[in-house]
Write an enzyme that holds these catalytic residues in place. Sequence first.
Site, short mmCIF file in Angstrom:
data_model
loop_
_atom_site.label_atom_id
_atom_site.label_comp_id
_atom_site.label_asym_id
_atom_site.label_seq_id
_atom_site.Cartn_x
_atom_site.Cartn_y
_atom_site.Cartn_z
CB CYS A 96 4.70 7.05 -9.16
SG CYS A 96 5.94 6.80 -7.86
CG HIS B 296 1.74 9.30 -6.31
ND1 HIS B 296 1.46 10.41 -7.09
CD2 HIS B 296 2.95 8.87 -6.70
CE1 HIS B 296 2.48 10.65 -7.89
NE2 HIS B 296 3.39 9.72 -7.68
#
Length: 165
Positions: A140, A121
Amino acid sequence: MKRRIFLMGIMSAFLSGCASKFRSYGGPEVTRVRLYKGQRLLVLDGGDGVLQTYPVGLGFAPEGHKQFEGDGRTPEGAYLVDKRNPESTYHLSVGISYPNEADIAFAEAQGRSPGGDIFIHGGPRPGIEPTDVHDWTAGCIAVTDRQIEDIYAMVKDGTPIHIFA
């Protein structure tokens, strides 16, 4: 006066098109994504070699394979890109198929949850690049907003992702 309004309308439409976070990509197919955690490097491969590389930030506890929800680690192993989120809190995001069956079995054997929702992301907030605050995610893989726009356009669901220590 009407001409000025007309020209301003055209200019406004042109600029709003330039500001879109959704990009198009007409280049070679991305056949594999590789992440080298130790080097903080994401690599997009095509049929004839490397198409693009990006520096990344990882989970706040980057050493080792993600095992449990909340451990702050980024997974290691073979996964797939399995979803995308155009409304991500982090600009755009591309999902990774963590946890797999082995991840689930290990966590359950320990009486814990393996966690989930692992994505590639964009940045943490406007004005701060993810690589300025290394290893800030909950597991992430973070890149800049501009970079996730490219990745989002280039990488399709079903693409293998291999994550190495």
